[in-house]
Scaffold this motif. Structure first.
Motif, PDB file in Angstrom:
ATOM      1  N   PRO A  68       5.726  11.411   7.470  1.00 28.26           N
ATOM      2  CA  PRO A  68       6.910   9.994   6.702  1.00 28.26           C
ATOM      3  C   PRO A  68       7.088  10.275   5.417  1.00 28.26           C
ATOM      4  O   PRO A  68       8.160   9.700   4.886  1.00 28.26           O
ATOM      5  CB  PRO A  68       6.074   8.901   7.524  1.00 28.26           C
ATOM      6  N   TYR A 273       7.293   3.596  14.551  1.00 26.99           N
ATOM      7  CA  TYR A 273       6.183   4.685  14.166  1.00 26.99           C
ATOM      8  C   TYR A 273       4.729   4.212  14.618  1.00 26.99           C
ATOM      9  O   TYR A 273       4.035   5.163  15.020  1.00 26.99           O
ATOM     10  CB  TYR A 273       6.204   4.961  12.810  1.00 26.99           C
ATOM     11  N   ARG A 391      11.868   4.986   5.752  1.00 29.19           N
ATOM     12  CA  ARG A 391      10.663   5.670   5.894  1.00 29.19           C
ATOM     13  C   ARG A 391       9.407   5.274   5.286  1.00 29.19           C
ATOM     14  O   ARG A 391       8.305   5.581   5.951  1.00 29.19           O
ATOM     15  CB  ARG A 391      11.073   7.145   5.272  1.00 29.19           C
ATOM     16  N   SER A 394       7.765   3.516   8.081  1.00 29.47           N
ATOM     17  CA  SER A 394       7.141   4.544   8.895  1.00 29.47           C
ATOM     18  C   SER A 394       5.761   4.959   8.289  1.00 29.47           C
ATOM     19  O   SER A 394       4.884   4.963   9.101  1.00 29.47           O
ATOM     20  CB  SER A 394       8.006   5.859   9.395  1.00 29.47           C
TER      21      SER A 394
END
Length: 443
Positions: A68, A273, A391, A394
């Motif tokens: 990630p 995630y 991200r 994540s």
């Protein structure tokens, strides 16, 4: 000599989808599917790697977070580069990068080396998604853009699901290294086809003031149409001030919308995630075999495939941000139901699929929604920075799963707490009034 003017946006919107546009959708779908395979693969390999190397779950969580981190950095860098040098060049480079380093990851002999190689893999994975999103969004009619982008993004969920089923079938016999080789070989084998078949964005070429003959040739090849030699192309959309594209995203015109998009995507990826990365381990710890845990996690992704299509369909027919917000709210509800259910019951399987339906459907809806919020000159940057900022959610989700398990949190507690960020994501996108107005403008 009198020059004829043609609006590329109006030309694409005024025609039916050509065979080449459908081919472009298929190519982008395939790229996103291989991207989804390689993003999700480590969650299925975690139990075997932890057992083989004798490492803690916290240590593996750090290595898992390397992908990630690469995804975030790759996305943040590729947007401005794509807006400067083109969607196709950046996309081809991204596919080559994540395919190569995924294969090399199979040769890792320590958690440190594996983490480094997964970081480099993540750079390519993070760059591929925004390039695909931007390229396809600039070639499909606006009346069906959300639906078609949703179809493309189902490739990500399908790829994540397929790697789960492949793990259940291949891991017992061939081991985790063979899985990594397979995950990287597929995109590398497809790369020559992408090189010859993917077009550059006609709208990008107009904004970058490329020769009219080149624009006409590309537009004729992809969408069809007859253009005179004197045709001059333009794109009807709001003007963008010169300067760095990121500065435009946080300018007064786009700031409110941009911050809402970042918040929503961050919270959604945190949930997805943690579930996608740690659900196999959580289920196995709760008493089910790894094959069953992998299959259940794959159902989470398959539920998201259907959810993406449903969310995209209604986004083209209703207020897009409301559809997405409703899906996130449903995700929060089914996550709480999942935490409260018996892991051996049939309802547990149903709640896994419904949570995937809502969360992955909403997250896909976000990636279909974002391109319509920005003009061509900064579209790749707008999409990639939403993906890049998200991200970090994540990364937090990957780390948080390992930390909570190391602290002794059980299955129900870890799952239940995810209802909070899911609800925040729904609220944030419902407040995107500026985003909804921009999405209705020509883009």
């Amino acid at each position: 000599m009198e020059h004829q003017a043609l609006d590329v946006r109006a030309h694409i919107n005024g025609r039916s989808m050509s065979r080449y546009q459908w081919l472009l959708l298929g190519l982008c779908f395939l790229i996103v599917a291989t991207d989804g395979m390689d993003v999700a693969i480590m969650g299925f390999l975690a139990p075997d790697i932890i057992a083989e190397w004798g490492i803690s779950r916290t240590a593996f969580g750090v290595a898992m977070s390397a992908t990630p981190v690469g995804l975030a950095i790759g996305a943040l860098f590729v947007g401005p580069m794509s807006d400067r040098w083109g969607r196709k060049k950046m996309l081809l480079g991204a596919v080559a990068l994540f395919g190569l380093f995924n294969v090399l990851s199979a040769a890792a002999d320590s958690i440190v080396v594996l983490g480094l190689l997964r970081f480099l893999t993540g750079l390519g994975l993070g760059a591929a998604m925004p390039c695909c999103t931007t390229l396809l969004s600039e070639y499909v009619p606006e009346r069906s853009r959300s639906t078609l982008l949703a179809v493309m993004f189902t490739g990500f969920n399908l790829g994540s699901a397929l790697i789960g089923f492949a793990a259940a079938a291949l891991l017992p016999s061939y081991g985790w290294r063979a899985m990594l080789v397979m995950g990287g070989a597929v995109p590398l084998l497809c790369l020559p086809f992408y090189l010859f078949l993917l077009p550059e964005s006609a709208r990008f070429m107009v904004v970058r003031k490329m020769p009219s003959a080149r624009i006409a040739q590309t537009l004729r090849r992809v969408c069809g149409g007859d253009f005179a030699d004197t045709t001059r192309f333009h794109v009807s959309e709001p003007p963008v001030a010169t300067g760095h594209p990121v500065a435009t995203l946080v300018s007064p015109t786009y700031k409110s919308m941009t911050l809402s998009l970042w918040t929503t995507y961050f919270m959604g990826l945190l949930v997805i995630y943690l579930l996608g990365g740690w659900l196999p381990t959580l289920i196995r710890d709760a008493g089910l075999p790894i094959e069953r845990a992998a299959s259940l996690t794959a159902l989470f992704q398959l539920g998201g495939t259907v959810g993406a299509l449903v969310v995209g369909f209604y986004m083209d027919r209703w207020r897009a941000n409301r559809v997405i917000g409703l899906a996130y709210a449903g995700g929060a509800v089914f996550i709480l139901a999942l935490a409260a259910s018996d892991i051996h019951s049939a309802m547990f399987t149903a709640f896994v699929m419904l949570a995937g339906f809502c969360m992955n459907g909403a997250q896909t809806g976000m990636t279909a929604f974002a391109p319509a919020c920005y003009p061509t000159a900064v579209r790749a940057t707008g999409v990639s920075w939403m993906l890049g900022i998200g991200r970090f959610g994540s990364i937090l989700g990957s780390l948080l799963g390992g930390v909570l398990l190391s602290m002794g949190w059980g299955f129900s507690a870890v799952i239940a707490i995810l209802g909070i960020p899911a609800a925040i994501a729904g609220l944030a996108i419902l407040l995107v009034n500026a985003g909804a107005r921009n999405a209705a403008k020509p883009a």
